[in-house]
Design a protein around this motif. Structure first.
Motif, PDB file in Angstrom:
ATOM      1  N   GLY A   1       0.776  -1.229   0.000  1.00 48.43           N
ATOM      2  CA  GLY A   1       0.000   0.000   0.000  1.00 48.43           C
ATOM      3  C   GLY A   1       0.808   1.279   0.000  1.00 48.43           C
ATOM      4  O   GLY A   1       0.237   2.361   0.151  1.00 48.43           O
ATOM      5  N   GLU A   2       2.116   1.192  -0.176  1.00 46.54           N
ATOM      6  CA  GLU A   2       2.976   2.386  -0.107  1.00 46.54           C
ATOM      7  C   GLU A   2       3.038   3.074  -1.474  1.00 46.54           C
ATOM      8  O   GLU A   2       3.222   2.434  -2.499  1.00 46.54           O
ATOM      9  CB  GLU A   2       4.388   1.991   0.315  1.00 46.54           C
ATOM     10  CG  GLU A   2       5.340   3.150   0.495  1.00 46.54           C
ATOM     11  CD  GLU A   2       5.089   3.945   1.757  1.00 46.54           C
ATOM     12  OE1 GLU A   2       5.072   5.183   1.680  1.00 46.54           O
ATOM     13  OE2 GLU A   2       4.916   3.321   2.818  1.00 46.54           O
ATOM     14  N   THR A   3       2.881   4.391  -1.469  1.00 45.07           N
ATOM     15  CA  THR A   3       3.024   5.199  -2.680  1.00 45.07           C
ATOM     16  C   THR A   3       4.095   6.250  -2.456  1.00 45.07           C
ATOM     17  O   THR A   3       4.006   7.041  -1.510  1.00 45.07           O
ATOM     18  CB  THR A   3       1.698   5.884  -3.049  1.00 45.07           C
ATOM     19  OG1 THR A   3       0.695   4.895  -3.308  1.00 45.07           O
ATOM     20  CG2 THR A   3       1.869   6.749  -4.295  1.00 45.07           C
TER      21      THR A   3
ATOM     22  N   THR B   1      -8.360  13.796  -6.559  1.00 47.82           N
ATOM     23  CA  THR B   1      -7.612  13.762  -7.819  1.00 47.82           C
ATOM     24  C   THR B   1      -6.756  12.503  -7.895  1.00 47.82           C
ATOM     25  O   THR B   1      -6.668  11.847  -8.942  1.00 47.82           O
ATOM     26  CB  THR B   1      -6.716  15.002  -7.956  1.00 47.82           C
ATOM     27  OG1 THR B   1      -7.528  16.180  -7.947  1.00 47.82           O
ATOM     28  CG2 THR B   1      -5.917  14.962  -9.246  1.00 47.82           C
ATOM     29  N   GLY B   2      -6.123  12.146  -6.762  1.00 51.14           N
ATOM     30  CA  GLY B   2      -5.321  10.932  -6.720  1.00 51.14           C
ATOM     31  C   GLY B   2      -6.148   9.687  -6.990  1.00 51.14           C
ATOM     32  O   GLY B   2      -5.739   8.808  -7.759  1.00 51.14           O
TER      33      GLY B   2
ATOM     34  N   ASP C   1      -3.130   6.396  -4.337  1.00 47.60           N
ATOM     35  CA  ASP C   1      -3.391   6.770  -2.946  1.00 47.60           C
ATOM     36  C   ASP C   1      -2.246   7.676  -2.487  1.00 47.60           C
ATOM     37  O   ASP C   1      -1.279   7.230  -1.879  1.00 47.60           O
ATOM     38  CB  ASP C   1      -3.482   5.505  -2.086  1.00 47.60           C
ATOM     39  CG  ASP C   1      -3.618   5.805  -0.597  1.00 47.60           C
ATOM     40  OD1 ASP C   1      -4.042   6.925  -0.252  1.00 47.60           O
ATOM     41  OD2 ASP C   1      -3.288   4.914   0.209  1.00 47.60           O
ATOM     42  N   VAL C   2      -2.355   8.963  -2.787  1.00 50.28           N
ATOM     43  CA  VAL C   2      -1.237   9.880  -2.577  1.00 50.28           C
ATOM     44  C   VAL C   2      -0.945  10.141  -1.099  1.00 50.28           C
ATOM     45  O   VAL C   2       0.154  10.612  -0.755  1.00 50.28           O
ATOM     46  CB  VAL C   2      -1.476  11.216  -3.297  1.00 50.28           C
ATOM     47  CG1 VAL C   2      -1.498  11.015  -4.802  1.00 50.28           C
ATOM     48  CG2 VAL C   2      -2.765  11.884  -2.816  1.00 50.28           C
ATOM     49  N   TYR C   3      -1.887   9.861  -0.209  1.00 50.76           N
ATOM     50  CA  TYR C   3      -1.672  10.077   1.223  1.00 50.76           C
ATOM     51  C   TYR C   3      -1.300   8.803   1.974  1.00 50.76           C
ATOM     52  O   TYR C   3      -1.193   8.804   3.201  1.00 50.76           O
ATOM     53  CB  TYR C   3      -2.921  10.683   1.863  1.00 50.76           C
ATOM     54  CG  TYR C   3      -3.254  12.082   1.381  1.00 50.76           C
ATOM     55  CD1 TYR C   3      -2.252  12.988   1.048  1.00 50.76           C
ATOM     56  CD2 TYR C   3      -4.582  12.492   1.259  1.00 50.76           C
ATOM     57  CE1 TYR C   3      -2.569  14.265   0.609  1.00 50.76           C
ATOM     58  CE2 TYR C   3      -4.900  13.772   0.824  1.00 50.76           C
ATOM     59  CZ  TYR C   3      -3.896  14.650   0.502  1.00 50.76           C
ATOM     60  OH  TYR C   3      -4.203  15.918   0.068  1.00 50.76           O
ATOM     61  N   ASP C   4      -1.145   7.704   1.271  1.00 51.96           N
ATOM     62  CA  ASP C   4      -0.744   6.423   1.878  1.00 51.96           C
ATOM     63  C   ASP C   4      -1.718   5.930   2.948  1.00 51.96           C
ATOM     64  O   ASP C   4      -1.315   5.328   3.951  1.00 51.96           O
ATOM     65  CB  ASP C   4       0.660   6.525   2.478  1.00 51.96           C
ATOM     66  CG  ASP C   4       1.746   6.432   1.420  1.00 51.96           C
ATOM     67  OD1 ASP C   4       1.498   5.829   0.366  1.00 51.96           O
ATOM     68  OD2 ASP C   4       2.840   6.970   1.652  1.00 51.96           O
ATOM     69  N   PHE C   5      -3.006   6.139   2.755  1.00 45.87           N
ATOM     70  CA  PHE C   5      -3.997   5.643   3.707  1.00 45.87           C
ATOM     71  C   PHE C   5      -4.038   4.119   3.715  1.00 45.87           C
ATOM     72  O   PHE C   5      -4.242   3.497   4.760  1.00 45.87           O
ATOM     73  CB  PHE C   5      -5.387   6.199   3.377  1.00 45.87           C
ATOM     74  CG  PHE C   5      -5.544   7.665   3.684  1.00 45.87           C
ATOM     75  CD1 PHE C   5      -5.042   8.199   4.865  1.00 45.87           C
ATOM     76  CD2 PHE C   5      -6.199   8.513   2.807  1.00 45.87           C
ATOM     77  CE1 PHE C   5      -5.185   9.553   5.162  1.00 45.87           C
ATOM     78  CE2 PHE C   5      -6.353   9.858   3.096  1.00 45.87           C
ATOM     79  CZ  PHE C   5      -5.843  10.375   4.273  1.00 45.87           C
TER      80      PHE C   5
ATOM     81  N   PHE D   1      -8.568  -0.010  -2.994  1.00 45.67           N
ATOM     82  CA  PHE D   1      -9.940  -0.169  -2.503  1.00 45.67           C
ATOM     83  C   PHE D   1     -10.546   1.138  -1.996  1.00 45.67           C
ATOM     84  O   PHE D   1     -11.696   1.175  -1.574  1.00 45.67           O
ATOM     85  CB  PHE D   1     -10.004  -1.236  -1.403  1.00 45.67           C
ATOM     86  CG  PHE D   1      -9.014  -1.043  -0.284  1.00 45.67           C
ATOM     87  CD1 PHE D   1      -9.214  -0.095   0.699  1.00 45.67           C
ATOM     88  CD2 PHE D   1      -7.879  -1.841  -0.215  1.00 45.67           C
ATOM     89  CE1 PHE D   1      -8.311   0.067   1.739  1.00 45.67           C
ATOM     90  CE2 PHE D   1      -6.968  -1.682   0.815  1.00 45.67           C
ATOM     91  CZ  PHE D   1      -7.188  -0.733   1.802  1.00 45.67           C
ATOM     92  N   LEU D   2      -9.796   2.217  -2.004  1.00 48.26           N
ATOM     93  CA  LEU D   2     -10.336   3.503  -1.585  1.00 48.26           C
ATOM     94  C   LEU D   2     -11.180   4.120  -2.705  1.00 48.26           C
ATOM     95  O   LEU D   2     -10.910   3.910  -3.882  1.00 48.26           O
ATOM     96  CB  LEU D   2      -9.204   4.471  -1.231  1.00 48.26           C
ATOM     97  CG  LEU D   2      -8.286   4.060  -0.069  1.00 48.26           C
ATOM     98  CD1 LEU D   2      -7.193   5.098   0.110  1.00 48.26           C
ATOM     99  CD2 LEU D   2      -9.079   3.904   1.220  1.00 48.26           C
TER     100      LEU D   2
END
Length: 384
Positions: free
Chosen positions: A189-191, A323-324, A330-334, A359-360
């Protein structure tokens, strides 16, 4: 006789010591590589290297207005990364010394197609250090290197070789090092956001002409070995508010179309909360800042600055997130946050996702609360 023998032995030993340095190389025997560019197109690798005079790196002597530090750029091609490097050796004239490599720049073609190969191959080369800065670009890499120097300063005092200094003065996209990219490569899940370099032709000039310089304009989203999505500067405005590495950022304060002033925000603190509702993630984000009034153009109140800044920051955070998601990033790494705290839920949601593990959705981030505590308005009150 004993004295003669002893003297002869001493002289012989001294001769061995003196002649033992015959093959020592000096600084002038090397070409120092300070940046490397990598392009990939139609199955071919193209390597660019930036060479600088080692003596210029510490130079602070005044020169003429047109005299930017001299840069040499080498170029070679090959079917593999190391074949291209070996081709470069054939024309380098002297030994290429890689220990001073400070930046690696990837073309868009490399980022989209062969990024895993690069990040596997580069660390295998023992002279390349893991603290090298990593960038992406759509500009010709040789043009980037030719315009990387500025003014008559040391050639390594610039955005390409030392981006952290500029980020501390005005934070936007955080620079990233090779060791961080490698460490995150296997993280679920890391971006990673790879800063994007562009050429800015007419922002600076001297007595004779405009000077083209480098600018950090947006970023590429790197996830699971792919960096297919890019974002411009406007699309990533919310990143600086969520990133704990932000050191100094400015919020323009406007009301009813009129500019009231500017607020400097520092010391970000962030609290993330993710809960599952009906099997879907619901995210709440609380961000706190210390604010300093830097500019007042119309009579205002500190409370007014605070409220406008909090609203604007929350809007930018939401807009960048959405936008992401529309670009499948997932630009905020949720997702990485959920993986670390609820790995079972992460695996379940990833398996059920029809969007390559993302999945977001755009409405997963339900609540963004921003608190700006204004410390002072400098030595003046809130009157212009």
């Amino acid at each position: 006789m004993k004295k003669i023998v002893g003297t002869a032995v001493t002289l012989f030993a001294a001769g061995l010591v003196i002649t033992g340095c015959w093959d020592v190389k000096t600084v002038s025997d090397y070409n120092f590589v300070t940046a490397m560019g990598i392009d990939y197109n139609a199955g071919k690798y193209t390597i660019y290297v930036e060479l600088m005079d080692f003596g210029d790196m510490g130079s602070q002597e005044e020169t003429s207005a047109d005299d930017r530090s001299k840069v040499w750029v080498g170029k070679s091609e090959g079917e593999t990364l190391y074949e291209a490097i070996n081709e470069l050796y054939k024309t380098s004239q002297q030994n290429l010394y890689w220990d001073h490599l400070m930046a690696i720049v990837f073309s868009e073609g490399a980022l989209k197609n062969e990024i895993n190969v690069f990040f596997d191959s580069i660390p295998r080369f023992p002279q390349i250090r893991y603290n090298t800065w990593v960038f992406g670009t759509r500009e010709p890499i040789d043009d980037l290197f030719k315009n990387s120097t500025f003014f008559n300063l040391s050639p390594i005092s610039n955005l390409l070789h030392n981006p952290k200094v500029l980020h501390n003065q005005l934070s936007y996209i955080s620079p990233i090092r090779l060791n961080t990219v490698l460490a995150n490569a296997e993280e679920k899940g890391e971006t990673d956001l790879i800063p994007r370099l562009t050429l800015k032709p007419k922002s600076w000039e001297n007595e004779t002409k405009f000077q083209t310089v480098l600018k950090m304009s947006g970023a590429y989203a790197l996830n699971s070995g792919k960096a297919e999505q890019k974002f411009n500067e406007k699309q990533l405005e919310g990143i600086r508010w969520v990133n704990l590495k932000t050191r100094r950022a400015v919020v323009p304060i406007s009301k009813d179309g009129k500019r009231l002033g500017s607020l400097l925000v520092i010391k970000p603190k962030k609290k993330t909360k993710i809960v599952l509702q009906a099997g879907k993630p619901v995210i709440s984000l609380h961000i706190k800042f210390t604010g300093v009034v830097e500019e007042v153009l119309m009579p205002s109140k500190a409370k007014q600055f605070k409220e406008i800044a909090e609203k604007k920051i929350a809007e930018e955070v939401l807009e960048t997130y959405r936008t992401g998601i529309t670009k499948h990033a997932d630009v905020y790494d949720f997702q990485q946050y959920l993986y670390r705290r609820k790995p079972k839920a992460y695996r379940t949601l990833t398996a059920a996702s029809a969007n390559d593990g993302l999945f977001l959705t755009e409405d997963s981030l339900r609540n963004v609360k921003v608190t700006v505590n204004i410390a002072h308005s400098s030595m003046y009150d809130m009157e212009p």
